[in-house]
Design an enzyme around this catalytic site. Sequence first.
Site, short mmCIF file in Angstrom:
data_model
loop_
_atom_site.label_atom_id
_atom_site.label_comp_id
_atom_site.label_asym_id
_atom_site.label_seq_id
_atom_site.Cartn_x
_atom_site.Cartn_y
_atom_site.Cartn_z
N ARG A 92 1.97 -21.83 16.33
CA ARG A 92 1.96 -23.02 15.46
C ARG A 92 0.66 -23.11 14.67
O ARG A 92 0.63 -23.62 13.56
CB ARG A 92 2.06 -24.29 16.28
CG ARG A 92 3.14 -24.43 17.24
CD ARG A 92 2.99 -25.73 17.98
NE ARG A 92 2.23 -26.68 17.17
CZ ARG A 92 2.66 -27.28 16.07
NH1 ARG A 92 3.85 -26.99 15.64
NH2 ARG A 92 1.92 -28.11 15.41
N CYS A 116 7.20 -27.42 20.02
CA CYS A 116 6.96 -26.50 21.13
C CYS A 116 7.22 -27.28 22.41
O CYS A 116 7.59 -28.45 22.38
CB CYS A 116 5.55 -25.93 21.08
SG CYS A 116 4.31 -27.11 21.58
N ARG A 121 5.11 -32.08 17.45
CA ARG A 121 3.93 -31.55 16.77
C ARG A 121 4.11 -31.39 15.26
O ARG A 121 4.00 -30.32 14.70
CB ARG A 121 3.49 -30.25 17.43
CG ARG A 121 3.22 -30.49 18.92
CD ARG A 121 2.65 -29.32 19.64
NE ARG A 121 1.27 -29.08 19.22
CZ ARG A 121 0.58 -28.02 19.68
NH1 ARG A 121 1.18 -27.16 20.48
NH2 ARG A 121 -0.65 -27.81 19.30
N PRO A 122 4.45 -32.48 14.59
CA PRO A 122 4.60 -32.42 13.13
C PRO A 122 3.26 -32.15 12.44
O PRO A 122 2.21 -32.19 13.08
CB PRO A 122 5.11 -33.81 12.79
CG PRO A 122 4.60 -34.69 13.88
CD PRO A 122 4.61 -33.84 15.12
N VAL A 123 3.32 -31.89 11.13
CA VAL A 123 2.09 -31.65 10.37
C VAL A 123 1.98 -32.63 9.20
O VAL A 123 1.27 -32.38 8.23
CB VAL A 123 2.01 -30.19 9.87
CG1 VAL A 123 1.81 -29.23 11.03
CG2 VAL A 123 3.24 -29.82 9.05
N LEU A 125 0.39 -35.35 8.85
CA LEU A 125 -0.96 -35.84 8.54
C LEU A 125 -1.74 -34.81 7.70
O LEU A 125 -2.55 -35.15 6.85
CB LEU A 125 -1.72 -36.15 9.84
CG LEU A 125 -1.08 -37.23 10.73
CD1 LEU A 125 -1.80 -37.33 12.07
CD2 LEU A 125 -1.07 -38.58 10.03
N ASP A 305 -5.92 -30.72 27.18
CA ASP A 305 -5.77 -29.31 27.57
C ASP A 305 -6.24 -29.04 28.99
O ASP A 305 -6.06 -27.93 29.49
CB ASP A 305 -6.53 -28.40 26.59
CG ASP A 305 -5.87 -28.39 25.23
OD1 ASP A 305 -6.49 -27.87 24.28
OD2 ASP A 305 -4.75 -28.93 25.10
N ILE A 327 -1.80 -37.89 24.35
CA ILE A 327 -1.87 -37.06 23.14
C ILE A 327 -0.51 -36.45 22.79
O ILE A 327 -0.08 -36.50 21.64
CB ILE A 327 -2.93 -35.94 23.30
CG1 ILE A 327 -4.28 -36.50 23.73
CG2 ILE A 327 -3.03 -35.12 22.01
CD1 ILE A 327 -4.95 -37.43 22.73
N ARG A 397 -1.67 -16.10 25.93
CA ARG A 397 -2.03 -16.63 24.61
C ARG A 397 -3.44 -17.18 24.62
O ARG A 397 -4.12 -17.18 23.61
CB ARG A 397 -1.07 -17.76 24.21
CG ARG A 397 0.36 -17.33 24.09
CD ARG A 397 1.18 -18.42 23.47
NE ARG A 397 0.55 -18.91 22.26
CZ ARG A 397 1.03 -19.92 21.54
NH1 ARG A 397 2.11 -20.53 21.93
NH2 ARG A 397 0.42 -20.31 20.46
C1 EPZ Z 1 -5.05 -28.71 18.88
O1 EPZ Z 1 -3.68 -28.81 18.57
C2 EPZ Z 1 -5.16 -27.64 19.95
N1 EPZ Z 1 -4.68 -26.36 19.42
C3 EPZ Z 1 -4.35 -28.04 21.17
O2 EPZ Z 1 -4.55 -27.05 22.18
C4 EPZ Z 1 -4.88 -29.38 21.69
O3 EPZ Z 1 -4.10 -29.79 22.79
C5 EPZ Z 1 -4.80 -30.42 20.57
O4 EPZ Z 1 -5.54 -29.95 19.42
C6 EPZ Z 1 -5.39 -31.76 20.99
O5 EPZ Z 1 -6.71 -31.59 21.40
C7 EPZ Z 1 -5.52 -25.61 18.68
O6 EPZ Z 1 -6.65 -25.98 18.44
C8 EPZ Z 1 -4.98 -24.29 18.18
P1 EPZ Z 1 -3.48 -32.50 17.01
P2 EPZ Z 1 -3.22 -29.67 17.26
O7 EPZ Z 1 -3.19 -32.27 15.57
O8 EPZ Z 1 -4.21 -29.49 16.19
C9 EPZ Z 1 0.21 -35.48 16.50
C10 EPZ Z 1 -3.95 -25.47 23.76
O9 EPZ Z 1 -3.43 -25.62 24.88
N2 EPZ Z 1 0.18 -35.08 15.09
O10 EPZ Z 1 -4.81 -33.06 17.40
O11 EPZ Z 1 -1.80 -29.32 16.99
C11 EPZ Z 1 0.62 -34.33 17.42
O12 EPZ Z 1 2.01 -34.25 17.49
C12 EPZ Z 1 -3.42 -26.26 22.60
O13 EPZ Z 1 -4.91 -24.72 23.51
C13 EPZ Z 1 1.06 -35.70 14.19
O14 EPZ Z 1 1.85 -36.57 14.57
O15 EPZ Z 1 -3.29 -31.15 17.84
C14 EPZ Z 1 -0.02 -34.72 18.72
O16 EPZ Z 1 0.82 -35.66 19.38
C15 EPZ Z 1 -2.21 -27.11 22.96
N3 EPZ Z 1 1.05 -35.31 12.89
C16 EPZ Z 1 -1.31 -35.43 18.30
O17 EPZ Z 1 -1.12 -35.81 16.93
C17 EPZ Z 1 0.19 -34.35 12.42
O18 EPZ Z 1 0.21 -34.05 11.21
C18 EPZ Z 1 -2.56 -34.55 18.36
O19 EPZ Z 1 -2.29 -33.38 17.62
C19 EPZ Z 1 -0.69 -33.73 13.35
C20 EPZ Z 1 -0.68 -34.12 14.67
#
Ligand code: EPZ
Length: 418
Positions: A92, A116, A121-123, A125, A305, A327, A397
């Site tokens: 992702r 996943c 995990r939408p994007v 934002l 994590d 989270i 991974r």
């Molecule tokens: C990063 O994921 C990490 N991955 C994750 O680690 C970690 O758990 C997470 O940050 C939180 O600390 C990497 O750095 C590669 P977020 P990320 O955007 O960036 C929601 C591991 O085990 N959200 O902070 O995807 C989302 O669904 C992995 O190493 C939206 O709704 O996390 C989640 O509920 C797992 N819209 C929350 O925010 C968006 O556009 C936090 O997501 C973006 C996120």
Amino acid sequence: MDKLVIEGGTPLKGRVRVSGSKNAALPILMAAILLDSPVTYTNVPRLRDINTTLKLLNILGMETSFEDGAAVVKPGAGLNPEAPYDLVKTMRASVLCLGPLLARLGEARVALPGGCAIGARPVNLHLTALEKMGAQFDLDSGYIEGKADRLRGAKILFDQVTVGGTENLLMAAALAEGETILENAAREPEIMDLAEFLNACGARITGHGSPVIRIEGVESLSGCEYAIMPDRIEAGTYLVAAAMTDGDLLLENCPMGALDAVCSKLREMGVSIEEAEGGLVRARRGGELACMDVTTRPYPGFPTDMQAQLMALMCVSSGAGTIRETIFENRFMHVQELVRLGAKITVTSQSAFVRGVPRLTGAPVMASDLRASASLVVAGLAAKGTTEVARIYHLDRGYEAMEVKLQALGARITRAKE
Ligand code: EPZ
């Protein structure tokens, strides 16, 4: 597929080196897209996700090499804007090429990452924030099609803290015209490492590590030599493993400055964590362990994590405690597997209630995601008898040669075919 076969009950003893951080390395490698000259990275962990990221950079038109923990990325003849689905679906974090491609090339065609095991995990934002900088997006056949003549600096307030969103915007803003301000930005140490890397390439970023980050766009960025920070989650996992097996570990290259919430909670439970000479950190059980309540939060709070690994430790601690996951909406996939090992856990919505038991008992279990795998491995190390952890491609991974490191610490653990 591979599995790990673990004979539990051996206290881990000895010295283990913490590898470079997966979650710092991924965005920092993606940032090579922004550079107009070669870049050398050191302390890069040997992980599946790193190999996937280097493969993506090749697809995007860059030359890469990776040996002995050092990766070199060179601009190719030209950049290709497309990150294909068959690669993005395996990782992702590929979506982190979106900001750099828009900044460097003015266009991007990135497969929308699916959900996943731990959540949708939408994007959204990421996209909303990039639109504020002048990008335009269409969603076409599962691909994010983005265009931007030249990204313009903007003031952006994230509705909620997003690590990836902050990283994409940091990289996009580095080459944008004018100043970008990110408010409610993520404060994770990996964000700080990315900002430090970009500044080493000529970017002008301040405030990283605080909720307000300012980026003054520049015309171009050049390669440099950069060492990836140590992995705070891998380190935390070994701190838990030392306590779970009643061992005595010395961690080398342990990023204590990034582990305040983790060390505070572990010490509250009774784990002994001391900074020793030569920058080493010593971890032992330190007496009877007691369950404590914990809630996952964005940094500097307790990291999501580490939630699964802490749960494993609570399973063999006295008393009971509640773990609240705030989270991700589905990050308790390890619970039913830990229950198979004899743990007493009940889940209600976003909370898991754990009642400690004197000893876990080995059994076959199945990994569902990266940190769940780590939780099952440390539980197996403490359990009586044999534990087989299937589908450990999840583990590969994010943990560099985990069974090799554990074998060196006395663990009876081997990799086998399922
Ligand atoms: C990063 O994921 C990490 N991955 C994750 O680690 C970690 O758990 C997470 O940050 C939180 O600390 C990497 O750095 C590669 P977020 P990320 O955007 O960036 C929601 C591991 O085990 N959200 O902070 O995807 C989302 O669904 C992995 O190493 C939206 O709704 O996390 C989640 O509920 C797992 N819209 C929350 O925010 C968006 O556009 C936090 O997501 C973006 C996120």
